[in-house]
Design a protein around this motif. Structure first.
Motif, short mmCIF file in Angstrom:
data_model
loop_
_atom_site.label_atom_id
_atom_site.label_comp_id
_atom_site.label_asym_id
_atom_site.label_seq_id
_atom_site.Cartn_x
_atom_site.Cartn_y
_atom_site.Cartn_z
N LEU A 64 0.84 -1.20 0.00
CA LEU A 64 0.00 0.00 0.00
C LEU A 64 0.87 1.24 0.00
CD1 LEU A 64 -2.72 1.58 0.47
CD2 LEU A 64 -2.26 1.30 2.92
N THR A 65 0.58 2.17 -0.94
CA THR A 65 1.16 3.50 -0.90
C THR A 65 0.03 4.50 -1.09
OG1 THR A 65 1.63 3.52 -3.27
CG2 THR A 65 3.41 2.79 -1.82
N MET A 66 0.24 5.71 -0.54
CA MET A 66 -0.78 6.75 -0.61
C MET A 66 -0.13 8.07 -0.99
SD MET A 66 -2.99 5.96 2.85
CE MET A 66 -1.68 6.52 3.92
N GLU A 67 -0.83 8.82 -1.82
CA GLU A 67 -0.45 10.20 -2.13
C GLU A 67 -1.69 11.04 -1.86
OE1 GLU A 67 1.36 10.85 -5.93
OE2 GLU A 67 2.27 8.85 -5.90
N SER A 68 -1.54 12.09 -1.06
CA SER A 68 -2.69 12.88 -0.66
C SER A 68 -2.43 14.37 -0.81
CB SER A 68 -3.03 12.60 0.82
OG SER A 68 -3.29 11.24 1.02
N ARG A 69 -3.47 15.09 -1.20
CA ARG A 69 -3.47 16.55 -1.21
C ARG A 69 -4.57 16.98 -0.25
NH1 ARG A 69 -3.66 14.88 -5.96
NH2 ARG A 69 -5.71 15.65 -6.47
N ARG A 70 -4.16 17.70 0.80
CA ARG A 70 -5.12 18.06 1.84
C ARG A 70 -5.30 19.57 1.91
NH1 ARG A 70 -2.46 13.48 4.27
NH2 ARG A 70 -4.02 11.84 4.54
N THR A 71 -6.54 19.96 2.17
CA THR A 71 -6.87 21.37 2.32
C THR A 71 -7.60 21.55 3.64
OG1 THR A 71 -7.13 21.54 -0.08
CG2 THR A 71 -8.02 23.34 1.26
N PRO A 72 -6.93 22.15 4.64
CA PRO A 72 -7.58 22.36 5.94
C PRO A 72 -8.37 23.67 5.97
CG PRO A 72 -5.27 22.96 6.07
CD PRO A 72 -5.51 22.47 4.66
N TYR A 73 -9.50 23.62 6.65
CA TYR A 73 -10.32 24.81 6.91
C TYR A 73 -10.50 24.90 8.42
CZ TYR A 73 -11.34 24.87 1.95
OH TYR A 73 -11.22 24.92 0.58
N PHE A 74 -9.80 25.84 9.03
CA PHE A 74 -9.88 26.00 10.48
C PHE A 74 -11.15 26.74 10.84
CE2 PHE A 74 -5.50 24.97 9.93
CZ PHE A 74 -5.15 24.29 11.09
N THR A 76 -11.94 27.04 14.21
CA THR A 76 -11.37 27.75 15.35
C THR A 76 -9.93 27.24 15.48
OG1 THR A 76 -11.92 26.08 17.04
CG2 THR A 76 -13.63 27.73 16.53
N GLY A 77 -9.24 27.66 16.50
CA GLY A 77 -7.90 27.18 16.73
C GLY A 77 -7.83 25.72 17.13
N SER A 78 -8.97 25.13 17.51
CA SER A 78 -8.98 23.74 17.95
C SER A 78 -9.95 22.85 17.16
CB SER A 78 -9.30 23.65 19.44
OG SER A 78 -10.55 24.26 19.71
N LEU A 79 -10.54 23.39 16.10
CA LEU A 79 -11.43 22.61 15.24
C LEU A 79 -11.05 22.86 13.78
CD1 LEU A 79 -14.93 23.42 16.81
CD2 LEU A 79 -13.57 21.35 17.17
N VAL A 80 -10.81 21.78 13.05
CA VAL A 80 -10.44 21.94 11.65
C VAL A 80 -11.11 20.84 10.82
CG1 VAL A 80 -8.27 20.64 11.91
CG2 VAL A 80 -8.52 22.24 10.01
N VAL A 81 -11.66 21.23 9.68
CA VAL A 81 -12.19 20.27 8.71
C VAL A 81 -11.14 20.19 7.59
CG1 VAL A 81 -14.03 19.74 7.06
CG2 VAL A 81 -14.58 20.85 9.24
N VAL A 82 -10.74 18.97 7.26
CA VAL A 82 -9.70 18.77 6.27
C VAL A 82 -10.27 17.96 5.11
CG1 VAL A 82 -7.40 17.84 5.81
CG2 VAL A 82 -7.93 18.80 8.07
N PHE A 83 -10.25 18.56 3.93
CA PHE A 83 -10.69 17.87 2.71
C PHE A 83 -9.45 17.25 2.06
CE2 PHE A 83 -14.04 20.88 3.49
CZ PHE A 83 -15.17 20.14 3.21
N THR A 84 -9.58 15.99 1.66
CA THR A 84 -8.45 15.26 1.09
C THR A 84 -8.82 14.66 -0.26
OG1 THR A 84 -7.63 14.70 3.29
CG2 THR A 84 -6.82 13.37 1.46
N ASP A 85 -7.95 14.87 -1.24
CA ASP A 85 -7.99 14.14 -2.50
C ASP A 85 -6.78 13.22 -2.45
OD1 ASP A 85 -10.17 15.29 -4.14
OD2 ASP A 85 -9.07 17.15 -3.78
N ALA A 86 -7.03 11.92 -2.59
CA ALA A 86 -5.95 10.95 -2.42
C ALA A 86 -5.97 9.91 -3.52
CB ALA A 86 -6.08 10.26 -1.06
N GLU A 87 -4.80 9.34 -3.71
CA GLU A 87 -4.67 8.20 -4.61
C GLU A 87 -3.98 7.09 -3.84
OE1 GLU A 87 -3.82 8.39 -9.02
OE2 GLU A 87 -1.88 7.70 -8.25
N PHE A 88 -4.65 5.95 -3.74
CA PHE A 88 -4.10 4.78 -3.07
C PHE A 88 -3.66 3.80 -4.15
CE2 PHE A 88 -7.23 6.58 -0.22
CZ PHE A 88 -6.58 6.55 1.01
#
Length: 125
Positions: A64-74, A76-88
């Motif tokens: 298994l190998t993974m390549e990911s591009r992640r985009t975080p949307y904070f 607050t300083g302690s809550l973040v939603v992260v969208f990921t486009d990945a290829e496994f």
């Protein structure tokens, strides 16, 4: 965030399901749909997560190998939603996926608390 996901990815690539569970905040929310477009949500305790992800990360038995591009949307300083486009890539077969995670910072540590990805509904019984 980058360092946290590098750690998570390394554990996942190694098939270390317990290690990935150590980065979670339980109960863990999972949200998905099935091939018929039926959405569902459930909460997992650590044991249920280990069972579910054990089949995904450790049960494949292949390389298994993974390549990911992640985009975080904070939010607050302690809550973040992260969208990921990945290829496994598993034993040379590639699969592209898109998913989102909600991470929560608690006691100075980031933990993933909600996983959202389509297509798992048939496995989320």
């Amino acid at each position: 965030m980058d360092e946290w996901f590098r750690r998570y990815d390394a554990l996942a690539e190694a098939g270390d399901v317990a290690g990935t569970a150590d980065l979670a905040m339980f109960p863990l929310n999972t949200v998905t749909d099935d091939g018929a477009g039926q959405g569902s949500a459930r909460q997992l305790d650590r044991a249920a997560y280990l069972e579910m992800m054990g089949g995904v990360l450790a049960g494949g038995g292949g390389d298994l190998t993974m390549e990911s591009r992640r985009t975080p949307y904070f939010l607050t300083g302690s809550l973040v939603v992260v969208f990921t486009d990945a290829e496994f890539t598993v034993d040379g077969a590639k699969q592209r996926v898109r998913y989102a995670d909600l991470l929560v910072k608690s006691d100075g540590q980031w933990r993933f608390q909600t996983m959202v990805q389509g297509g798992w509904g048939g496995q989320a019984g």
